[in-house]
Design a protein around this motif. Structure first.
Motif, mmCIF file in Angstrom:
data_model
loop_
_atom_site.group_PDB
_atom_site.id
_atom_site.type_symbol
_atom_site.label_atom_id
_atom_site.label_comp_id
_atom_site.label_asym_id
_atom_site.label_seq_id
_atom_site.Cartn_x
_atom_site.Cartn_y
_atom_site.Cartn_z
ATOM 1 N N GLU A 66 0.816 -1.216 0.000
ATOM 2 C CA GLU A 66 0.000 0.000 0.000
ATOM 3 C C GLU A 66 0.848 1.263 0.000
ATOM 4 O O GLU A 66 0.477 2.268 -0.627
ATOM 5 C CB GLU A 66 -0.937 0.001 1.213
ATOM 6 N N HIS A 69 1.974 1.943 -3.509
ATOM 7 C CA HIS A 69 0.876 2.512 -4.289
ATOM 8 C C HIS A 69 0.681 3.985 -3.955
ATOM 9 O O HIS A 69 0.469 4.824 -4.849
ATOM 10 C CB HIS A 69 -0.426 1.747 -4.005
ATOM 11 N N LYS A 70 0.767 4.313 -2.659
ATOM 12 C CA LYS A 70 0.588 5.707 -2.247
ATOM 13 C C LYS A 70 1.731 6.573 -2.772
ATOM 14 O O LYS A 70 1.505 7.703 -3.226
ATOM 15 C CB LYS A 70 0.514 5.778 -0.726
ATOM 16 N N PHE A 73 1.171 7.189 -6.429
ATOM 17 C CA PHE A 73 0.088 8.171 -6.605
ATOM 18 C C PHE A 73 0.597 9.583 -6.325
ATOM 19 O O PHE A 73 0.287 10.529 -7.071
ATOM 20 C CB PHE A 73 -1.086 7.844 -5.685
ATOM 21 N N ASN A 74 1.351 9.747 -5.238
ATOM 22 C CA ASN A 74 1.899 11.063 -4.908
ATOM 23 C C ASN A 74 2.791 11.584 -6.027
ATOM 24 O O ASN A 74 2.755 12.771 -6.373
ATOM 25 C CB ASN A 74 2.702 10.990 -3.606
ATOM 26 N N PHE A 76 2.646 10.814 -9.272
ATOM 27 C CA PHE A 76 1.810 11.218 -10.408
ATOM 28 C C PHE A 76 1.071 12.516 -10.113
ATOM 29 O O PHE A 76 0.944 13.388 -10.978
ATOM 30 C CB PHE A 76 0.800 10.121 -10.747
ATOM 31 N N PHE A 77 0.576 12.655 -8.876
ATOM 32 C CA PHE A 77 -0.187 13.852 -8.511
ATOM 33 C C PHE A 77 0.668 15.106 -8.658
ATOM 34 O O PHE A 77 0.205 16.122 -9.188
ATOM 35 C CB PHE A 77 -0.694 13.724 -7.068
ATOM 36 N N LYS A 158 1.188 18.149 -0.679
ATOM 37 C CA LYS A 158 1.532 17.887 -2.099
ATOM 38 C C LYS A 158 1.426 19.166 -2.935
ATOM 39 O O LYS A 158 2.354 19.462 -3.701
ATOM 40 C CB LYS A 158 0.639 16.775 -2.668
ATOM 41 N N SER A 245 1.769 11.241 2.879
ATOM 42 C CA SER A 245 1.065 11.925 1.795
ATOM 43 C C SER A 245 1.977 12.698 0.856
ATOM 44 O O SER A 245 1.506 13.228 -0.154
ATOM 45 C CB SER A 245 0.019 12.887 2.378
ATOM 46 N N SER A 248 7.426 10.254 -2.399
ATOM 47 C CA SER A 248 7.454 9.897 -3.825
ATOM 48 C C SER A 248 7.980 8.477 -3.977
ATOM 49 O O SER A 248 8.423 7.846 -3.015
ATOM 50 C CB SER A 248 8.354 10.870 -4.589
#
Length: 296
Positions: A66, A69-70, A73-74, A76-77, A158, A245, A248
């Motif tokens: 997990e 994955h986080k 996502f960070n 890409f964000f 972010k 949060s 990377s």
């Protein structure tokens, strides 16, 4: 078959001697580490002991991790800042291309962050984002807005790092766009003006096609750089931010490799990240070829 002259052979030898250092350097410091990392991704290795081959176990664990994955996502964000930076850089370049007084001064001001130390800038912005005495919240107080503790809030950390990254790279993109704009012949704009084209039509038909190669270069290099963002996060949010949060992919990779001594697992992440960068870059090249063909 004519024999090659002594001078030709001598020049060939000198040519190979000049080529040897970069080729050897690439083999030793790029190709060998890359192949070693790929092999390491199939092992259970702590970086010191023996490399135990475990097949695809590291990759299987990644798909159920997990935190990985986080972290992805960070990553890409925070790339949302790439198109924002492109638009701002192009607008600034178009403004500076009008020959207004003080253009050279503005170029220097915008380019100073590019050549400044990333570590120093990260520390500066870490102070600016402080929730109690930071410069950002002091500025917001002038308008009666109470700012958050930017780097300690999972919803703002972010965007905060993204704003800093945009600011840091703005001058570089702006100068590239400015160089592209200054290479466009004025006769194109004069012809468009005679045809009665408005500003938007001129931009769409002349300016944008002329700066497309620069846009392509900036997008590709920004995606590669954005995929590897690490220093800002490590300095501004040394634990990966609240609830991880701001971490990377490279930050998580670094933690696993040098914090937990799971170099095999970290190598698997590196291989996946490299594969992602390769695919995205390949897609960009294909898209650029198609759009160039349409333009012709």
């Amino acid at each position: 078959m004519p024999t090659k002259s002594k001078l030709y052979r001598k020049e060939m030898i000198y040519g190979y001697l000049f080529l040897a250092p970069p080729v050897i350097g690439m083999l030793l410091f790029t190709l060998y580490p890359m192949l070693y990392s790929i092999y390491g991704s199939f092992t259970d290795w702590d970086g010191l002991g023996q490399m135990n081959f475990i097949g695809l176990d590291n990759y299987k664990d990644l798909f159920s991790d997990e935190l990985f994955h986080k972290a992805m996502f960070n990553t890409f964000f925070m790339m949302i800042g790439i198109p924002i930076g492109l638009v701002l850089a192009l607008l600034l370049a178009m403004g500076l291309n009008r020959g207004i007084p003080g253009t050279t001064t503005f170029r220097v001001i915008y380019y100073v962050p590019v050549i400044s130390s990333l570590a120093a800038i990260s520390i500066l912005w870490q102070w600016a984002y402080n929730g109690d005495y930071g410069l950002v919240n002091q500025f917001l107080d002038l308008f009666g807005i109470k700012g958050p503790n930017w780097l300690a809030n999972k919803h703002t950390v972010k965007p905060a790092i993204m704003i800093m990254a945009i600011w840091k790279g703005l001058g570089y993109s702006m100068l590239l766009y400015l160089a592209a704009l200054q290479s466009v012949s004025r006769s194109y704009y004069e012809a468009a003006e005679l045809d009665g084209a408005n500003g938007f039509q001129t931009f769409r038909a002349i300016t944008w096609p002329m700066v497309k190669p620069v846009t392509f270069f900036i997008v590709v290099t920004s995606i590669i750089g954005g995929s590897q963002i690490f220093t800002e996060i490590n300095i501004m949010t040394s634990t990966g931010g609240p609830e991880y949060s701001s971490a990377s992919a490279v930050f998580y990779m670094w933690q696993k490799a040098f914090g937990n001594f799971q170099l095999g697992y970290s190598s698997a992440m590196a291989v996946l990240l490299a594969l992602f960068i390769f695919i995205v870059t390949l897609v960009q090249f294909k898209f650029n070829e198609k759009s160039s063909g349409d333009l012709d």
